[in-house]
Design a protein around this motif. Structure first.
Motif, PDB file in Angstrom:
ATOM      1  N   GLY A  28       0.916  -0.797  -0.480  1.00 10.29           N
ATOM      2  CA  GLY A  28       0.119  -0.492  -0.264  1.00 10.29           C
ATOM      3  C   GLY A  28       0.686   1.176   0.104  1.00 10.29           C
ATOM      4  O   GLY A  28       0.392   2.294  -0.080  1.00 10.29           O
ATOM      5  N   ARG A  29       2.326   1.491   0.359  1.00  8.85           N
ATOM      6  CA  ARG A  29       2.784   2.954   0.277  1.00  8.85           C
ATOM      7  C   ARG A  29       4.106   2.187  -1.216  1.00  8.85           C
ATOM      8  O   ARG A  29       5.382   1.357  -0.981  1.00  8.85           O
ATOM      9  N   ARG A  30       4.003   2.980  -1.482  1.00  6.87           N
ATOM     10  CA  ARG A  30       4.615   3.058  -3.283  1.00  6.87           C
ATOM     11  C   ARG A  30       6.168   3.428  -2.505  1.00  6.87           C
ATOM     12  O   ARG A  30       7.097   2.880  -3.586  1.00  6.87           O
ATOM     13  N   ALA A 103      -1.873  -4.892  -1.021  1.00  5.21           N
ATOM     14  CA  ALA A 103      -1.997  -3.731  -1.407  1.00  5.21           C
ATOM     15  C   ALA A 103      -2.493  -3.057  -0.419  1.00  5.21           C
ATOM     16  O   ALA A 103      -2.989  -1.051  -0.500  1.00  5.21           O
ATOM     17  N   LEU A 104      -3.604  -2.996   0.406  1.00  2.00           N
ATOM     18  CA  LEU A 104      -4.819  -2.374   1.656  1.00  2.00           C
ATOM     19  C   LEU A 104      -3.086  -2.161   2.878  1.00  2.00           C
ATOM     20  O   LEU A 104      -4.213  -1.315   3.692  1.00  2.00           O
ATOM     21  N   ASP A 106      -0.153  -0.486   4.915  1.00  4.67           N
ATOM     22  CA  ASP A 106       0.597   0.601   5.103  1.00  4.67           C
ATOM     23  C   ASP A 106       1.964   0.720   5.084  1.00  4.67           C
ATOM     24  O   ASP A 106       2.329  -0.082   5.754  1.00  4.67           O
TER      25      ASP A 106
END
Length: 155
Positions: A28-30, A103-104, A106
């Motif tokens: 979730g953090r790119r 993906a959810l 952090d």
């Protein structure tokens, strides 16, 4: 992370190595960065699980699974533990699973791909040893930066 890897490279080029191997962004953090911690293991994630259940203090765990996509080294439960313990991200030279759940979270997660198959749990591998992935050395204690453009490592 407040600076893009492209800008960081422009500022500090000769001090950094750029990993040419392409990873998928699955967390979730790119963008993430932190001190490097490492695990070297092959199709066995017991050491990964154990380490991510300890305080991360904003570190990035680099998991050298030898590039194997035969089984996942990280899933949603292990990644959730990493979030709960303050890890900034994971770079997995291998496979993960539970992509939608990752993906959810952090948490930065970069991996070569995914496979729903679980890994072994024998605890075979090494923790906090230098690992080399595609010619780039990841030395515990040095700094790594990752974003959508790629991965930079302090020499």
């Amino acid at each position: 992370m407040t600076i893009a890897t492209a800008d960081l490279y422009d500022e500090r080029g000769d001090e950094l190595d750029s990993l040419a191997l392409q990873f998928h962004d699955l967390g979730g953090r790119r963008a993430f960065d932190g001190a490097i911690r490492t695990v070297r293991c092959h199709r066995d994630n017991a050491l990964v699980k154990e380490l991510l259940a300890t305080p991360g203090d904003g570190a990035v765990l680099v998991v050298d699974g030898g590039g194997s996509l035969e089984s996942a080294l990280v899933g949603d439960l292990i990644a959730g533990s990493a979030v709960a313990h303050g890890w900034a991200g994971l770079i997995v030279h291998g496979a993960v699973r539970d992509r939608e759940a990752l993906a959810l979270l952090d948490l930065g997660v970069k991996a070569l791909g995914s496979n729903p198959r679980k890994s072994a749990k024998a605890g075979i591998g090494e923790v906090d040893v230098p690992v080399t992935i595609a010619g780039v050395a990841f030395t515990p204690g040095r700094h790594v930066w990752a974003d959508a453009d790629g991965i930079l490592v302090e020499r």
